[in-house]
Design a protein around this motif. Structure first.
Motif, PDB file in Angstrom:
ATOM      1  N   ILE A   1      12.639  31.009  21.989  1.00 42.07           N
ATOM      2  CA  ILE A   1      11.664  30.176  22.559  1.00 42.07           C
ATOM      3  C   ILE A   1      10.324  30.853  22.604  1.00 42.07           C
ATOM      4  O   ILE A   1       9.073  30.280  22.254  1.00 42.07           O
ATOM      5  CB  ILE A   1      12.029  29.754  23.954  1.00 42.07           C
ATOM      6  N   LEU A   2      10.315  32.363  23.017  1.00 40.05           N
ATOM      7  CA  LEU A   2       8.908  32.852  23.248  1.00 40.05           C
ATOM      8  C   LEU A   2       8.360  32.872  21.726  1.00 40.05           C
ATOM      9  O   LEU A   2       7.114  32.656  21.462  1.00 40.05           O
ATOM     10  CB  LEU A   2       9.081  34.244  23.710  1.00 40.05           C
ATOM     11  N   GLY A   3       9.008  33.405  20.782  1.00 42.92           N
ATOM     12  CA  GLY A   3       8.540  33.508  19.362  1.00 42.92           C
ATOM     13  C   GLY A   3       7.925  32.069  19.062  1.00 42.92           C
ATOM     14  O   GLY A   3       6.924  31.864  18.245  1.00 42.92           O
ATOM     15  N   LEU A   4       8.890  30.867  19.212  1.00 42.72           N
ATOM     16  CA  LEU A   4       8.356  29.738  18.822  1.00 42.72           C
ATOM     17  C   LEU A   4       6.735  29.362  19.571  1.00 42.72           C
ATOM     18  O   LEU A   4       6.066  28.941  18.924  1.00 42.72           O
ATOM     19  CB  LEU A   4       9.464  28.574  19.366  1.00 42.72           C
ATOM     20  N   ILE A   5       6.906  29.608  20.798  1.00 44.35           N
ATOM     21  CA  ILE A   5       5.474  29.168  21.470  1.00 44.35           C
ATOM     22  C   ILE A   5       4.508  30.110  20.804  1.00 44.35           C
ATOM     23  O   ILE A   5       3.300  29.754  20.458  1.00 44.35           O
ATOM     24  CB  ILE A   5       5.683  29.743  22.942  1.00 44.35           C
ATOM     25  N   VAL A   6       4.746  31.367  20.459  1.00 40.74           N
ATOM     26  CA  VAL A   6       3.472  32.136  20.041  1.00 40.74           C
ATOM     27  C   VAL A   6       3.005  31.780  18.650  1.00 40.74           C
ATOM     28  O   VAL A   6       2.020  31.581  18.197  1.00 40.74           O
ATOM     29  CB  VAL A   6       4.077  33.445  19.889  1.00 40.74           C
ATOM     30  N   PHE A   7       4.320  31.239  17.723  1.00 38.62           N
ATOM     31  CA  PHE A   7       3.994  30.580  16.496  1.00 38.62           C
ATOM     32  C   PHE A   7       3.189  29.316  16.868  1.00 38.62           C
ATOM     33  O   PHE A   7       2.130  29.301  16.102  1.00 38.62           O
ATOM     34  CB  PHE A   7       5.266  30.277  15.870  1.00 38.62           C
ATOM     35  N   ARG A   8       3.444  28.645  17.795  1.00 37.30           N
ATOM     36  CA  ARG A   8       2.796  27.267  17.751  1.00 37.30           C
ATOM     37  C   ARG A   8       1.341  27.485  18.048  1.00 37.30           C
ATOM     38  O   ARG A   8       0.363  26.945  17.666  1.00 37.30           O
ATOM     39  CB  ARG A   8       3.268  26.563  18.933  1.00 37.30           C
ATOM     40  N   VAL A   9       0.997  28.496  19.175  1.00 34.32           N
ATOM     41  CA  VAL A   9      -0.287  28.944  19.436  1.00 34.32           C
ATOM     42  C   VAL A   9      -1.062  29.262  18.336  1.00 34.32           C
ATOM     43  O   VAL A   9      -2.164  28.879  18.168  1.00 34.32           O
ATOM     44  CB  VAL A   9      -0.219  29.804  20.557  1.00 34.32           C
ATOM     45  N   VAL A  10      -0.520  30.307  17.504  1.00 40.86           N
ATOM     46  CA  VAL A  10      -1.239  30.590  16.412  1.00 40.86           C
ATOM     47  C   VAL A  10      -1.451  29.692  15.231  1.00 40.86           C
ATOM     48  O   VAL A  10      -2.748  29.510  14.782  1.00 40.86           O
ATOM     49  CB  VAL A  10      -0.493  31.946  15.925  1.00 40.86           C
ATOM     50  N   TRP A  11      -0.611  28.917  15.118  1.00 37.89           N
ATOM     51  CA  TRP A  11      -0.500  27.764  14.337  1.00 37.89           C
ATOM     52  C   TRP A  11      -1.654  26.675  14.628  1.00 37.89           C
ATOM     53  O   TRP A  11      -2.405  25.968  13.862  1.00 37.89           O
ATOM     54  CB  TRP A  11       0.575  27.070  14.300  1.00 37.89           C
ATOM     55  N   GLY A  12      -1.765  26.801  16.218  1.00 39.65           N
ATOM     56  CA  GLY A  12      -3.041  26.058  16.806  1.00 39.65           C
ATOM     57  C   GLY A  12      -4.386  26.192  16.214  1.00 39.65           C
ATOM     58  O   GLY A  12      -5.435  25.628  16.548  1.00 39.65           O
ATOM     59  N   PHE A  13      -4.460  27.774  15.661  1.00 42.15           N
ATOM     60  CA  PHE A  13      -5.625  27.906  15.006  1.00 42.15           C
ATOM     61  C   PHE A  13      -5.762  28.130  13.528  1.00 42.15           C
ATOM     62  O   PHE A  13      -6.904  27.919  12.922  1.00 42.15           O
ATOM     63  CB  PHE A  13      -5.939  29.525  15.671  1.00 42.15           C
ATOM     64  N   VAL A  14      -4.753  28.240  12.938  1.00 41.17           N
ATOM     65  CA  VAL A  14      -4.821  28.476  11.774  1.00 41.17           C
ATOM     66  C   VAL A  14      -4.067  27.280  10.914  1.00 41.17           C
ATOM     67  O   VAL A  14      -3.890  27.505   9.466  1.00 41.17           O
ATOM     68  CB  VAL A  14      -4.155  29.691  11.171  1.00 41.17           C
ATOM     69  N   GLY A  15      -3.419  26.462  11.507  1.00 34.05           N
ATOM     70  CA  GLY A  15      -2.516  25.543  10.972  1.00 34.05           C
ATOM     71  C   GLY A  15      -3.310  24.340  10.494  1.00 34.05           C
ATOM     72  O   GLY A  15      -4.516  24.373  10.414  1.00 34.05           O
ATOM     73  N   SER A  16      -2.602  23.284  10.267  1.00 35.81           N
ATOM     74  CA  SER A  16      -3.360  21.922   9.728  1.00 35.81           C
ATOM     75  C   SER A  16      -4.016  21.276  10.792  1.00 35.81           C
ATOM     76  O   SER A  16      -4.067  21.649  12.114  1.00 35.81           O
ATOM     77  CB  SER A  16      -2.109  20.987   9.380  1.00 35.81           C
ATOM     78  N   ASP A  17      -4.987  20.539  10.417  1.00 33.97           N
ATOM     79  CA  ASP A  17      -5.861  19.658  11.203  1.00 33.97           C
ATOM     80  C   ASP A  17      -5.391  19.235  12.586  1.00 33.97           C
ATOM     81  O   ASP A  17      -5.603  19.438  13.706  1.00 33.97           O
ATOM     82  CB  ASP A  17      -6.317  18.655  10.551  1.00 33.97           C
ATOM     83  N   THR A  18      -4.347  18.647  12.455  1.00 32.26           N
ATOM     84  CA  THR A  18      -3.626  17.843  13.496  1.00 32.26           C
ATOM     85  C   THR A  18      -3.051  18.724  14.606  1.00 32.26           C
ATOM     86  O   THR A  18      -2.475  18.459  15.708  1.00 32.26           O
ATOM     87  CB  THR A  18      -2.637  16.619  13.093  1.00 32.26           C
ATOM     88  N   ALA A  19      -2.637  20.124  14.128  1.00 31.24           N
ATOM     89  CA  ALA A  19      -1.935  21.124  14.797  1.00 31.24           C
ATOM     90  C   ALA A  19      -2.976  21.859  15.616  1.00 31.24           C
ATOM     91  O   ALA A  19      -2.754  22.626  16.589  1.00 31.24           O
ATOM     92  CB  ALA A  19      -1.031  21.841  14.154  1.00 31.24           C
ATOM     93  N   ARG A  20      -4.294  21.735  15.099  1.00 32.79           N
ATOM     94  CA  ARG A  20      -5.459  22.591  15.634  1.00 32.79           C
ATOM     95  C   ARG A  20      -5.824  22.291  17.103  1.00 32.79           C
ATOM     96  O   ARG A  20      -6.185  21.192  17.168  1.00 32.79           O
ATOM     97  CB  ARG A  20      -6.549  22.819  14.607  1.00 32.79           C
ATOM     98  N   PHE A  21      -5.776  23.279  18.091  1.00 32.32           N
ATOM     99  CA  PHE A  21      -6.504  23.001  19.459  1.00 32.32           C
ATOM    100  C   PHE A  21      -7.734  22.358  19.398  1.00 32.32           C
ATOM    101  O   PHE A  21      -8.281  21.441  19.965  1.00 32.32           O
ATOM    102  CB  PHE A  21      -6.108  24.251  20.332  1.00 32.32           C
ATOM    103  N   ALA A  22      -8.628  23.164  18.496  1.00 31.51           N
ATOM    104  CA  ALA A  22      -9.969  22.645  18.390  1.00 31.51           C
ATOM    105  C   ALA A  22     -10.129  21.220  18.037  1.00 31.51           C
ATOM    106  O   ALA A  22     -11.103  20.789  18.488  1.00 31.51           O
ATOM    107  CB  ALA A  22     -10.744  23.597  17.523  1.00 31.51           C
ATOM    108  N   ARG A  23      -9.184  20.681  17.393  1.00 32.54           N
ATOM    109  CA  ARG A  23      -9.435  19.299  16.904  1.00 32.54           C
ATOM    110  C   ARG A  23      -8.750  18.315  18.026  1.00 32.54           C
ATOM    111  O   ARG A  23      -9.485  17.303  18.178  1.00 32.54           O
ATOM    112  CB  ARG A  23      -8.580  19.230  15.558  1.00 32.54           C
ATOM    113  N   PHE A  24      -7.677  18.755  18.521  1.00 33.98           N
ATOM    114  CA  PHE A  24      -6.964  17.547  19.589  1.00 33.98           C
ATOM    115  C   PHE A  24      -7.339  17.877  20.886  1.00 33.98           C
ATOM    116  O   PHE A  24      -7.006  16.828  21.745  1.00 33.98           O
ATOM    117  CB  PHE A  24      -5.747  17.442  19.078  1.00 33.98           C
ATOM    118  N   VAL A  25      -7.670  19.020  21.461  1.00 36.60           N
ATOM    119  CA  VAL A  25      -8.068  19.075  22.715  1.00 36.60           C
ATOM    120  C   VAL A  25      -9.308  18.591  22.950  1.00 36.60           C
ATOM    121  O   VAL A  25     -10.315  19.338  22.766  1.00 36.60           O
ATOM    122  CB  VAL A  25      -7.955  20.749  23.357  1.00 36.60           C
ATOM    123  N   ARG A  26      -9.633  17.505  23.862  1.00 34.54           N
ATOM    124  CA  ARG A  26     -10.874  17.161  24.194  1.00 34.54           C
ATOM    125  C   ARG A  26     -11.012  16.945  25.571  1.00 34.54           C
ATOM    126  O   ARG A  26     -10.316  17.238  26.437  1.00 34.54           O
ATOM    127  CB  ARG A  26     -10.845  15.346  23.576  1.00 34.54           C
TER     128      ARG A  26
END
Lengths: 155, 230
Positions: free
Chosen positions: B46-71
């Motif tokens: 689970i820790l690995g999955l969360i870290v993956f998702r956090v990194v993916w939130g910076f390098v992943g697709s548009d809809t996965a990026r924090f900068a795009r969806f966190v308002r």
């Protein structure tokens, strides 16, 4: 005057013997220390059984640890949870929940399960192989957890 | 990664793996006994999955990026007034995403340092000592209750969308969905590069390695005392 002195003396003796009678009962602090120590010994035995079932298996060592565990399980640990020990400090603050003292039936049931599985572990240690001991050690651990979940403070 | 999908494949895989492993961790933790070993393994995963998702939130697709969806709060208010048009996490849902990620991370992290007072401890428990480990155990219980509440809210919101608003949010999380291109909401740009995925996977693996105690100094083999003579 003489009579009054005798009365005072008698009262003093009575008070003193009352104090002695009380001191014959272990203090709550002592009871809490004993029970905390007993669980530490269980921790020691559990740790060496775990080390043996996960690493190189030494039957003599496991038999000793399992017998020691069973001996403590059968020692009447309940006596260490006497009234008056609901709160207080032994080696450290007690982690028992007050509910334990209000539900003797439930405690008895959980403690009975623990004793049963500890006895079984001693039996399996004497006759069984590493895999059997490992499985039974797991069963014993579940009875520890059942009581911790119910009656042990985790904060 | 289909063009025009709302959720890319790594995001979907992350989501459903997290569901499965999370349930596994909860169940094995509750049962205890020898299954507690699996509880520990699931926790690391689970820790690995969360870290993956956090990194993916910076390098992943548009809809996965924090900068795009966190308002900000104004976007949340606008969403509540029904003025939000977009693809992916809405501004309110974004807060739920952050809360879930944070709580699950806290849960996995506290588990690393916790002990069960029976025969199990997290791989980093020895680093902090028994007292701190006991505190980690207390947090582990507390955060678990919070997580259950959040999970109920999460599923409740999805049922609400399905029944009341008539929108199925489950399906897009399975097949990726189809982003409707409107003027206000362009189709999401998808991370095409396998490199982004590899980076996220690599960082996640490194985190799991460290969390499992891989960076601790290799000490003498565990306390397997030689049988005593007396």
């Amino acid at each position: 005057m003489k009579f009054r002195n005798m009365l005072l003396l008698a009262a003093g003796v009575a008070a003193a013997s009352g104090t002695f009678a009380q001191q014959a009962q272990p203090k709550p602090e002592t009871l809490i220390k004993w029970r905390q120590s007993a669980y530490q010994v269980l921790a020691w035995n559990g740790a060496r059984i775990k080390a043996n079932v996960e690493g190189q298996y030494n039957k003599d060592e496991v038999v000793r640890a399992a017998n020691s565990t069973a001996a403590i399980a059968n020692s009447g640990l309940g006596a260490l949870f006497a009234p008056g020990t609901e709160q207080g400090k032994g080696w450290h603050d007690t982690t028992v929940k007050p509910e334990l003292f209000k539900d003797p039936k439930k405690v008895g049931e959980l403690a009975g399960n623990f004793v049963r599985e500890a006895n079984e572990l001693a039996k399996v240690a004497a006759t069984g192989d590493q895999a059997a001991v490992k499985a039974q050690f797991g069963n014993l651990g579940k009875t520890c957890k059942a009581c911790h979940d119910e009656f042990k403070n985790k904060d | 990664m289909e063009h025009g999908a709302i959720w890319d494949l790594p995001t979907r895989l992350f989501h459903w793996l997290l569901v499965a492993v999370g349930i596994g961790a909860a169940v094995t933790g509750k049962i205890g006994g020898n299954l507690i070993e699996w509880h520990g393994r699931f926790g690391l995963l689970i820790l690995g999955l969360i870290v993956f998702r956090v990194v993916w939130g910076f390098v992943g697709s548009d809809t996965a990026r924090f900068a795009r969806f966190v308002r900000g709060p104004r976007a949340v208010a606008a969403y509540l007034r029904g003025e939000w048009q977009g693809v992916g996490h809405n501004p309110l849902g974004a807060l739920a995403v952050l809360a879930l990620l944070a709580l699950i991370a806290a849960q996995a992290a506290s588990g690393l340092f916790a002990n069960d007072d029976i025969a199990f401890q997290g791989p980093l428990a020895d680093l902090v000592g028994k007292e701190a480990s006991d505190r980690a155990r207390a947090w582990h219980s507390l955060v678990f209750d919070g997580l259950i509440a959040l999970a109920v809210l999460h599923v409740g919101a999805i049922v609400f969308y399905l029944r009341v608003k008539g929108r199925n949010l489950i399906r897009p999380m399975i097949d990726g969905g189809e982003a409707r291109a409107t003027g206000a909401a362009p189709r999401p740009h998808h991370a095409r590069s396998i490199a982004a995925f590899l980076i996220a996977a690599l960082v996640a693996s490194g985190a799991v390695y460290a969390a499992a105690g891989g960076l601790l100094p290799a000490d003498a083999p565990p306390a397997q005392c030689a049988p005593a003579a007396w």
